[in-house]
Design an enzyme around this catalytic site. Structure first.
Site, mmCIF file in Angstrom:
data_model
loop_
_atom_site.group_PDB
_atom_site.id
_atom_site.type_symbol
_atom_site.label_atom_id
_atom_site.label_comp_id
_atom_site.label_asym_id
_atom_site.label_seq_id
_atom_site.Cartn_x
_atom_site.Cartn_y
_atom_site.Cartn_z
ATOM 1 N N TRP A 4 -0.764 7.097 -4.824
ATOM 2 C CA TRP A 4 0.157 6.842 -3.833
ATOM 3 C C TRP A 4 1.537 7.063 -4.410
ATOM 4 O O TRP A 4 2.291 7.596 -3.752
ATOM 5 C CB TRP A 4 0.007 5.369 -3.333
ATOM 6 N N HIS A 5 1.815 6.629 -5.761
ATOM 7 C CA HIS A 5 3.066 6.712 -6.118
ATOM 8 C C HIS A 5 3.578 7.880 -6.502
ATOM 9 O O HIS A 5 4.710 8.438 -6.539
ATOM 10 C CB HIS A 5 3.136 5.858 -7.569
ATOM 11 N N GLY A 6 2.511 9.191 -6.580
ATOM 12 C CA GLY A 6 2.985 10.409 -6.770
ATOM 13 C C GLY A 6 2.035 11.638 -7.079
ATOM 14 O O GLY A 6 1.006 11.144 -7.594
#
Length: 495
Positions: free
Chosen positions: A345-347
């Site tokens: 989700w973060h990258g």
């Protein structure tokens, strides 16, 4: 003053440009333009507050303009997403059979995840596919809309909660659009739940004096965290992470600790501003950070760090996977998969997957060790040692989060362990005195009891207006003294 040389058409054009999207300078909470517009927004908002329908329309319009200034024409996609969600939520709510409701829920989730997947992960998956088949990969020209990960998670939780009958769909589409586009939380969270936020919108209560001044205090604290501390210490941290081969172990370690504190100040500073702005408007967004670096284990860390995301992952990923209801081994696997998804989700990069996987592994190891750990007596030594292990583990994983790639991450870690000279600390302090002072002050403030911070907020809200003004002026002066020439984007804007 001679104004004869001023071209009024040029002035008008410059003013007009302030209201047009510029990808190089998106509107941020720490920019002067936002605060100028918010000062204009607030009296109109207060005047319309008693009429819920008018207030909703006005805030939606302002939120969409804010998103336009942050991400251009992608505000139209936000409108489309909200309309699809709202229509499907009513179809789910009216459906008589569970199978049909389930199917419609998955249609909505798939639409949301497909949009997120295209903009955020298309190039990542194409790059990996080409690496496997040894193709000539040319990345797609895709611009990631600001905050898409945040409002997508809000969208999914809303639809799932309608399916579970936890909430009833809003009668008005504009009420749902208000919830999804609410500008304080739109581009970088917190991830707000519908069952927490929509009842507040329905009541439409006016902000109390304590909410307004408490909100202003949080805004001031957030600006100081971001524009003074995070942006200042980032200057040195960026040197380490941009060219890690040029620095010694001591310098690298200071950069690692510096980024650990920078990302906290940057993101919690944004959250403070978002929560403070919402309070001034009469809305509670909850707590998003609770002194996470005081944690004594990873489980506690994720109860304190980015609380809105960790609780979302728990309720909409971990528990649906089975949580801790299907045996010990399955619990560890579910923890690991949840954090893997959190990392992705973060990258869209393997470094984020690795970061999430290592947090998942750490959580599993902590849970497996609980029978042994419970037998160890709590004393000053064990408390300190458990905190130290947690802090070091979290800090070193931030290296993979921040570095350009795995090779840079390994190089930084290798420098810390193979080129470490204790005698360099006095030299470092002499060369980076202000950086060290700011870091020490930040560490002290982070580790004081939370009740101290709460007391300060209460005292500020109850203080005479002259004290409020003085605190505000000091904050402004500090921002002017320390801020960089250009307004720096928030780290979590990229997510």
């Amino acid at each position: 003053m001679d104004l004869s040389g001023i071209d009024p058409h040029h002035v008008i054009r410059n003013i007009g440009n302030l209201f047009v999207y510029d990808g190089k300078t998106p509107m941020l909470f720490s920019s002067g333009l936002f605060w100028f517009l918010f000062i204009l927004f607030l009296p109109v908002y207060i005047a319309l507050k008693k009429s819920k329908a008018k207030m909703v329309l006005f805030v939606v319009a302002f939120s969409l303009f804010f998103y336009y200034k942050s991400s251009g024409l992608f505000f139209l996609m936000l409108i489309g997403t909200s309309l699809a969600d709202w229509l499907l939520s009513w179809s789910i709510f009216r459906s008589k059979t569970k199978g049909r409701r389930l199917a419609l829920m998955w249609v909505s989730i798939c639409i949301s995840l497909s949009i997120l997947g295209y903009f955020k992960y298309a190039n990542f998956f194409l790059w990996n596919w080409n690496a496997m088949v040894e193709g000539n990969f040319q990345p797609l020209d895709i611009i990631l809309p600001v905050g898409i990960s945040f409002y997508t998670f809000q969208s999914i939780s809303y639809v799932v909660d309608v399916y579970k009958r936890k909430i009833t769909p809003t009668r008005s589409w504009f009420d749902y659009l208000f919830f999804l586009s609410f500008f304080p939380a739109l581009v970088a969270g917190p991830i707000v739940r519908a069952d927490y936020f929509l009842p507040q919108l329905k009541k439409n209560q006016e902000a109390t004096s304590s909410m307004i001044w408490g909100g202003l205090w949080l805004v001031i604290v957030g600006i100081l965290k971001k524009a003074v501390i995070a942006d200042y210490i980032a200057q040195y941290n960026d040197l380490i992470y941009n060219d890690p081969e040029l620095y010694t172990g001591v310098q690298a370690l200071m950069g690692v600790v510096g980024y650990t504190m920078q990302i906290y100040c940057d993101f919690s500073g944004y959250s403070d501003m978002a929560i403070g702005l919402a309070l001034i408007m009469g809305f509670h967004l909850g707590t998003n950070f609770d002194s996470p670096y005081q944690s004594r284990n990873l489980t506690e860390f994720w109860r304190r760090w980015h609380i809105s995301l960790s609780s979302w992952l728990r309720d909409y990923v971990y528990i649906p996977l089975g949580g801790n209801r299907k045996g010990t081994l399955r619990t560890y696997v579910n923890n690991f998969l949840t954090m893997l998804i959190g990392g992705l989700w973060h990258g869209a990069a393997w470094k984020f997957v690795f970061w999430g996987a290592m947090h998942g592994a750490g959580l599993a190891i902590h849970k497996a060790s609980k029978p042994v750990l419970s037998k160890i007596p709590d004393n000053a030594f064990t408390i300190f040692f458990s905190w130290l292990i947690t802090f070091v583990y979290v800090s070193f994983l931030w290296i993979f989060f921040r570095a350009k790639d795995f090779s840079d991450s390994i190089l930084i870690i290798r420098n810390v362990f193979t080129d470490f000279q204790w005698w360099q600390f006095p030299q470092f302090f002499a060369a980076r005195t202000m950086w060290c002072v700011m870091m020490l002050a930040l560490i002290f403030m982070h580790f004081v009891p939370q009740r101290w911070a709460d007391t300060l907020q209460i005292k500020y809200a109850a203080s005479p207006w002259i004290v409020k003004l003085l605190v505000f002026m000091i904050a402004v002066q500090l921002v002017v003294e320390f801020m960089l020439a250009e307004v720096q984007p928030f780290i979590y804007f990229q997510f």
